[in-house]
Design a protein around this motif. Structure first.
Motif, PDB file in Angstrom:
ATOM      1  N   ARG A 273       0.965  -1.441  -0.035  1.00  0.00           N
ATOM      2  CA  ARG A 273      -0.281  -0.005   0.214  1.00  0.00           C
ATOM      3  C   ARG A 273       0.548   1.425   0.273  1.00  0.00           C
ATOM      4  NH1 ARG A 273      -5.288   0.126   2.031  1.00  0.00           N
ATOM      5  NH2 ARG A 273      -5.210   1.830   1.270  1.00  0.00           N
ATOM      6  N   CYS A 321     -14.335   3.768  -6.863  1.00  0.00           N
ATOM      7  CA  CYS A 321     -14.458   4.991  -6.280  1.00  0.00           C
ATOM      8  C   CYS A 321     -16.449   5.445  -5.635  1.00  0.00           C
ATOM      9  CB  CYS A 321     -13.433   6.474  -6.371  1.00  0.00           C
ATOM     10  SG  CYS A 321     -11.999   6.118  -6.318  1.00  0.00           S
ATOM     11  N   GLY A 593      -7.528   7.013  -8.799  1.00  0.00           N
ATOM     12  CA  GLY A 593      -8.604   4.966  -9.309  1.00  0.00           C
ATOM     13  C   GLY A 593      -8.236   4.084  -9.819  1.00  0.00           C
ATOM     14  N   ASP A 620      -4.224   6.840  -6.046  1.00  0.00           N
ATOM     15  CA  ASP A 620      -4.343   5.446  -6.051  1.00  0.00           C
ATOM     16  C   ASP A 620      -4.310   4.517  -4.462  1.00  0.00           C
ATOM     17  OD1 ASP A 620      -5.062   2.678  -6.361  1.00  0.00           O
ATOM     18  OD2 ASP A 620      -4.390   3.083  -8.656  1.00  0.00           O
ATOM     19  N   ILE A 621      -4.624   3.677  -4.043  1.00  0.00           N
ATOM     20  CA  ILE A 621      -4.108   3.095  -3.040  1.00  0.00           C
ATOM     21  C   ILE A 621      -2.252   2.050  -3.361  1.00  0.00           C
ATOM     22  CG2 ILE A 621      -6.352   2.948  -1.748  1.00  0.00           C
ATOM     23  CD1 ILE A 621      -6.467   0.430  -2.377  1.00  0.00           C
ATOM     24  N   PRO A 635      -1.930   9.060  -2.429  1.00  0.00           N
ATOM     25  CA  PRO A 635      -2.013   7.711  -1.449  1.00  0.00           C
ATOM     26  C   PRO A 635      -3.351   8.080  -1.313  1.00  0.00           C
ATOM     27  CG  PRO A 635      -0.357   9.358   0.293  1.00  0.00           C
ATOM     28  CD  PRO A 635      -0.656   9.537  -0.886  1.00  0.00           C
ATOM     29  N   LEU A 637      -7.641   6.918   0.081  1.00  0.00           N
ATOM     30  CA  LEU A 637      -7.912   5.101   1.217  1.00  0.00           C
ATOM     31  C   LEU A 637      -8.756   4.177   0.800  1.00  0.00           C
ATOM     32  CD1 LEU A 637      -8.822   7.462   4.402  1.00  0.00           C
ATOM     33  CD2 LEU A 637      -6.738   6.033   4.324  1.00  0.00           C
ATOM     34  N   GLY A 638      -8.925   2.716   1.291  1.00  0.00           N
ATOM     35  CA  GLY A 638      -9.411   1.849  -0.006  1.00  0.00           C
ATOM     36  C   GLY A 638     -10.365   1.718   0.925  1.00  0.00           C
ATOM     37  N   GLU A 641     -11.865   1.238   4.346  1.00  0.00           N
ATOM     38  CA  GLU A 641     -11.440   2.592   5.456  1.00  0.00           C
ATOM     39  C   GLU A 641     -11.975   3.981   5.509  1.00  0.00           C
ATOM     40  OE1 GLU A 641      -6.655   1.067   4.419  1.00  0.00           O
ATOM     41  OE2 GLU A 641      -7.310   2.137   3.138  1.00  0.00           O
ATOM     42  N   GLY A 665      -3.075   7.864   3.593  1.00  0.00           N
ATOM     43  CA  GLY A 665      -3.757   8.309   3.168  1.00  0.00           C
ATOM     44  C   GLY A 665      -4.732   9.013   3.172  1.00  0.00           C
ATOM     45  N   ASP A 668     -10.363  10.322  -1.332  1.00  0.00           N
ATOM     46  CA  ASP A 668     -10.197  10.686  -2.486  1.00  0.00           C
ATOM     47  C   ASP A 668     -11.374  12.187  -2.544  1.00  0.00           C
ATOM     48  OD1 ASP A 668      -9.201   8.579  -4.780  1.00  0.00           O
ATOM     49  OD2 ASP A 668     -10.506   7.011  -3.263  1.00  0.00           O
TER      50      ASP A 668
END
Ligand code: SF4
Ligand code: SF4
Ligand code: SF4
Ligand code: FES
Lengths: 859, 154
Positions: A273, A321, A593, A620-621, A635, A637-638, A641, A665, A668
């Motif tokens: 990550r 996203c 993303g 992106d992650i 960075p 968040l995914g 998260e 992160g 977005d």
């Protein structure tokens, strides 16, 4: 009406059901073991025994239908004695290794013995010994613990339809095994794991790593892999996801999951990550602080905008996203950057098809609930394997087939091989002519429908042009006959046939069928938020809510809320953006993303285009192949998260909840609003719900939508919004001199069940199930080259070459070979060139000749 | 995969039943004849020719103890050692088979010619001891008679 008495309570039922269900309805609990709500009643364990007046023996409540006047008792001395006896028998061969077993704490056998069971056993002989099997990478089996309730087998057979496991042997030596007795080699849905009441089937992803009562957080959210949008529960301990489980009966998936949803979550905790922003200095990407990185991006984008105009900037949004991320993305691009050049990789299929159908038939034409699919009389499947692209949707087709629906597959759908009732095989890459012929057949019977004059006109023209010209392909007439007698038809469209340079021909024909048959149309969607991306305005021609950007009235409403102006002409689509970068009319690109270098046909062209840019930002992650080329990497968040919403392929908006805290992160939307502020267009949100509030205010489609409404599961199309009617597309011209594709082999895109884009390669479990790309080819082709399973070959096309092992698939009977693009290194898209469909703007991938040579000495 | 003759034979069996699953047990006997025993490959062939899932085929086959679940000799001798046969010397015959032909009880001779299965009553108590060689029935056995009989099974 049925009225019966259970435990001296009178219960009235409005429909027939078992005594067990009737009791449940009245809040009376009867113990069960072999019964499971997702499965048909079985009557195997007899723990559910009850006394029924005037019936001489104890009866199984799960299989006994409630009848009028029945008098039932669910607890008595005799019943307890019987249950105790059954449990004592079950424990004869049970190892009683609860202290060591993962299931302890949520084990149905443990609970039953606790409540009804004997406290001591009388059995003194040797117990059966079966060593725990860890031969499979994902599922472990401990057959000493198995109580042979057959729930797993029934799940695999009757619901999943994979029939991968069965009870082997008999008597006390019965055990559950996959065919090979070692590796499962199945669809790895893990649904057998869900229903096993004891610790006999175990997930190796978390075996012995926690006890069920040590979970600190349990969060209900939505899967991050595909457009079905399955509900699932994420269980967390110490800010790390321990496992993903479904909740029975809830969500579109009703407790079922597929391999990606259940086992694919590990990418979130991947070592790879991105932790900090990166800024390119002296040619290399170096760690930077957030404020430094954001300043560079804001300054550089402003400079490009001032020097070259907003039209030289473009943005690629992401179907992974959330709606909130994508909404803020397009707002940022349109206002701060001053461009409508906003598109996404969805243009290679879903967004292209979606726009075409809505243009012709009106907004919401693809908004159909999955339940409708299960209840269809006829299902027409085209263009991809639903069981691989959208596995849980595939299960609905299997269920319909089991109930006797006609399932007609045009082309190939491996996952429906045992379920389809008819298969029509078009000439390679020429699906359109088959669908057109079916359409003409239906039209000649049904005639003009009259609701949509321009569609009727198109149909008349088309059928006039092609009537009498028959392809002679087997099954077409039968398909027409079946469709004409069907009272409810669903059409399931995969994106493979959109990816033709004349893809709009097939789309027109599918639209015509949808219209004439009043069919439900489902677009397969390999990403979780393709629909949401479109609805929130990440397309070059539409503002959020599907309002055309070139209509001043619509634009004005958005400008008033955003307090900034929006360019008035439509922007460029994805492939035009790539082309623009290549010819230097696009100078700066913002990618959120996604990984265009690996996920768009013509990988080397895309690379060249991105290389020619003055400025590339990637958010992106992971440091994807695209991010590696960037000037600034941010960075994000995914999944799990952050909170937000996704819109699934049936256009249901669903809530994603945050489950884990992470230190690096940013969301977005938060990154984008920071940038927007720095570039002079304030966008103030403190949480994702603020973004939804704004969207609900400006987008006529999302009007007044709230998180509460979404969480309650009520956010179904058309929400509180106003859909628009369609507009007219030209009827596609027929290319009379249709090309024949007679080369030895053509390359085609494989969409494996176990992977999704370049994200799933960071999931250890999915990599174990499917570790590398294989060339899937038919038996005839393999025989011609003297290839056997596992041989390594070199594939070469005019665009490039790569190596891969061969996998022989008896269901492929044409000269296509399938390769996926999900793994590191080269994949299918790097080996392809493309041509653009002038109507849909999707890239055509047909006709890519490929040379296959065996690599000797290995494999 | 099975050759065409075998496939035709299975098609013939399938044609007799409304449900192809009914053809499973006879098809397993054919597979056993062709492969010598029900190996994974044999079961896969049955699954393909009946279009049934492999796990269903294996589950069904494993339920029945009279299929060969392990490799067996070319000829399978099934000898009864229940009461009547035992009293009339069946156990001596078991020893004889081992010393004369090298085939141990519930095992296979080194040359792969015979397998010996000790089985329960085959309904020949009146003419015991009795045995089956493949599907042929023999009774009133003695060492000498066994020698004569087995001459026909090379
Ligand atoms: S994981 Fe799914 S396909 Fe595999 S055995 Fe279990 S239920 Fe069947
Ligand atoms: S493995 Fe589990 S679900 Fe399957 S039969 Fe055994 S106890 Fe039941
Ligand atoms: S079908 Fe799609 S949404 Fe459902 S679990 Fe699988 S990947 Fe996730
Ligand atoms: S739950 Fe009724 S018999 Fe098992």
């Amino acid at each position: 009406m049925i009225t019966l008495t259970i435990n001296e309570r009178e219960i009235t039922l409005d429909k027939p059901m078992s005594v067990l269900d009737a009791a449940k309805k009245a809040g009376i609990k009867i113990p069960t073991l072999c019964h499971h709500e997702a499965l048909k009643p079985y009557g195997g364990c007899r723990l559910c025994v009850v006394e029924v007046e005037r019936m001489p023996k104890l009866q199984n409540a799960c299989t006994l239908m409630a009848a009028d006047g029945m008098v039932v008792t669910t607890e008595s001395e005799e019943i307890s004695r019987t249950r105790r006896g059954i449990l004592e028998f079950l424990l004869i061969n049970h190892p009683l290794d609860c202290p060591y077993c993962d299931k302890a704490g949520e084990c149905e056998l443990q609970d039953l013995v606790n409540k009804y069971g004997p406290t001591t056993g009388r059995y003194t002989e040797e117990k059966r010994k079966v060593p725990e099997s860890h031969k499979d990478h994902i599922l472990a089996r401990n057959m000493e613990r198995c109580v042979v309730c057959t729930r797993c087998v029934r799940m695999c057979n009757d619901v999943q339809g994979a029939s991968a496991i069965n009870v082997i042997g008999r008597g006390n030596r019965s055990r559950v095994e996959p065919f090979s007795s070692e590796s499962f080699n199945c669809e790895y849905c893990g649904n057998c794991l869900t229903v096993c009441p004891v610790g006999a089937i175990l997930s190796r992803l978390y075996i012995h790593s926690f006890r069920p009562w040590q979970i600190d957080k349990e969060v209900e959210t939505v899967c991050s892999y595909c457009g079905v949008g399955c509900s699932l529960v994420v269980q967390v301990r110490d800010e790390s996801i321990k496992r993903v489980i479904p909740r029975m009966g809830s969500g579109v998936n009703r407790g079922l999951l597929c391999s990606r949803g259940r086992f694919g979550y590990e990418y979130i905790h991947s070592e790879d990550r991105l932790r900090t922003p990166l800024v390119r200095k002296n040619g290399t990407l170096q760690q930077a602080t957030w404020s430094e990185a954001l300043d560079v991006v804001a300054a550089k984008l402003s400079a490009v905008k001032n020097a070259e105009g907003g039209a030289s900037i473009a943005g690629i949004a992401s179907p992974r996203c959330t709606n909130e991320d994508n909404y803020v993305f397009q707002r940022f691009m349109r206002t701060a950057c001053g461009t409508n050049n906003i598109d996404s990789l969805s243009r290679t299929g879903f967004a292209a098809a979606q726009k075409y159908f809505e243009g012709l038939l009106g907004q919401g034409i693809t908004a159909n609930l999955l339940d409708g699919l299960k209840n269809s009389e006829t299902i027409l499947v085209l263009g991809d394997d639903p069981a691989a692209v959208n596995p849980v949707l595939g299960l609905s087709i299997r269920e319909a087939a089991r109930r006797g629906a006609d399932v007609i597959v045009i082309g190939y759908a491996k996952g429906l091989e045992k379920f389809h009732t008819l298969q029509v095989i078009p000439r390679v890459f020429r699906e359109a002519e088959v669908i057109e012929e079916i359409l003409t057949g239906v039209f000649s019977d049904r005639g003009v429908r009259g609701d949509m004059p321009y569609v009727d006109k198109g149909l008349r023209e088309l059928s006039g042009r092609i009537s009498g010209k028959k392809t002679g392909i087997e099954g077409i007439d039968e398909t027409v006959k079946t469709l004409l007698k069907s009272a409810s038809t669903s059409i399931v469209l995969g994106m493979d046939i959109v990816q033709r340079s004349d893809g709009h021909r097939a789309l027109f024909a599918v639209a015509g069928l949808t219209y004439l048959l009043e069919a439900r149309l489902y677009l397969l969607s390999g990403r979780p938020n393709e629909q949401g991306l479109i609805d929130t305005g990440c397309v070059p021609d539409m503002l959020p809510g599907g309002r055309p950007v070139n209509v001043p009235d619509f634009r004005g409403k958005f400008e008033a809320v955003w307090k900034a102006s929006v360019p008035d002409s439509e922007g460029l689509t994805l492939m035009e953006i790539i082309e623009g970068a290549r010819n230097r009319s696009i100078k700066a690109l913002y990618v959120m993303g996604d990984n265009p270098v690996r996920n768009i046909p013509g990988g080397s062209i895309v690379k060249e285009a991105l290389g020619a840019l003055d400025f590339l930002v990637v958010q992106d992650i992971f440091l994807s192949e695209t991010a590696e080329m960037a000037d600034v990497v941010l960075p994000a968040l995914g999944w799990t998260e952050k909170a937000g919403t996704y819109t699934n392929l049936e256009r249901r908006i669903q809530l994603l909840r945050k489950a884990v805290e992470t230190s690096s992160g940013m969301e977005d939307w938060r990154i984008l609003s920071e940038l927007s502020r720095k570039m002079g267009v304030p966008a103030n949100y403190s949480e994702s719900e603020d973004v939804m509030r704004e969207l609900a205010r400006v987008s006529p489609l999302h009007r007044d939508l709230t998180y509460e409404e979404i969480a309650a599961g009520d956010a179904l199309w058309p929400y509180n919004g106003e859909p628009l009617r369609g507009e007219m597309y030209e009827v596609p011209a027929i290319v009379d001199a249709a090309r024949d594709y007679n080369a030895d082999f053509y390359l085609a895109v494989d969409k494996p069940l176990f992977h999704s884009g370049t994200l799933s390669r960071r999931s250890r479990a999915l990599m174990k199930i499917c570790p590398e790309a294989a060339v899937r080819m038919g038996e005839a082709g393999a025989a011609r080259l003297g290839l056997k399973e596992g041989d390594r070959v070199r594939l070469s096309t005019s665009a490039g070459s790569c190596e891969a092992p061969v996998s022989i698939d008896g269901t492929i009977r044409d000269n296509r070979v399938f390769l996926s693009g999900n793994f590191p290194g080269s994949g299918v898209y790097d080996l392809m060139n493309f041509s653009i469909d002038t109507v849909t703007k999707a890239p055509g991938t047909e006709g890519c000749e490929v040379k296959i040579e065996k690599i000797e000495g290995r494999g | 995969m099975f050759n065409d003759t075998v496939l035709k034979e299975i098609e013939g069996i399938k044609a007799k039943y409304p449900d192809r699953r009914s053809a499973l047990l006879p098809s397993l006997y054919i597979a056993q004849r062709e492969f010598g025993w029900l190996s994974q490959e044999a079961m896969t062939c049955v699954a393909r020719s009946l279009n049934l899932p492999e796990a269903v085929v294996r589950g069904t086959a494993s339920f029945y103890s009279m299929y060969k679940h392990r490799p067996a000799g070319r000829h399978v001798i099934q000898l009864c050692t229940n009461i009547s046969c035992m009293i009339l010397g069946a156990e001596r015959l078991v020893d004889f088979l081992e010393t004369r032909y090298g085939v141990p009880a519930n095992g296979t001779s080194g040359d792969g010619r015979f397998s010996l299965v000790i089985m329960e009553c085959i309904g020949a108590c009146g003419t015991a001891p009795a045995m089956l060689v493949n599907t042929d029935f023999y009774d009133n056995l003695s060492e000498k008679r066994i020698e004569e009989i087995l001459e026909n099974y090379k």
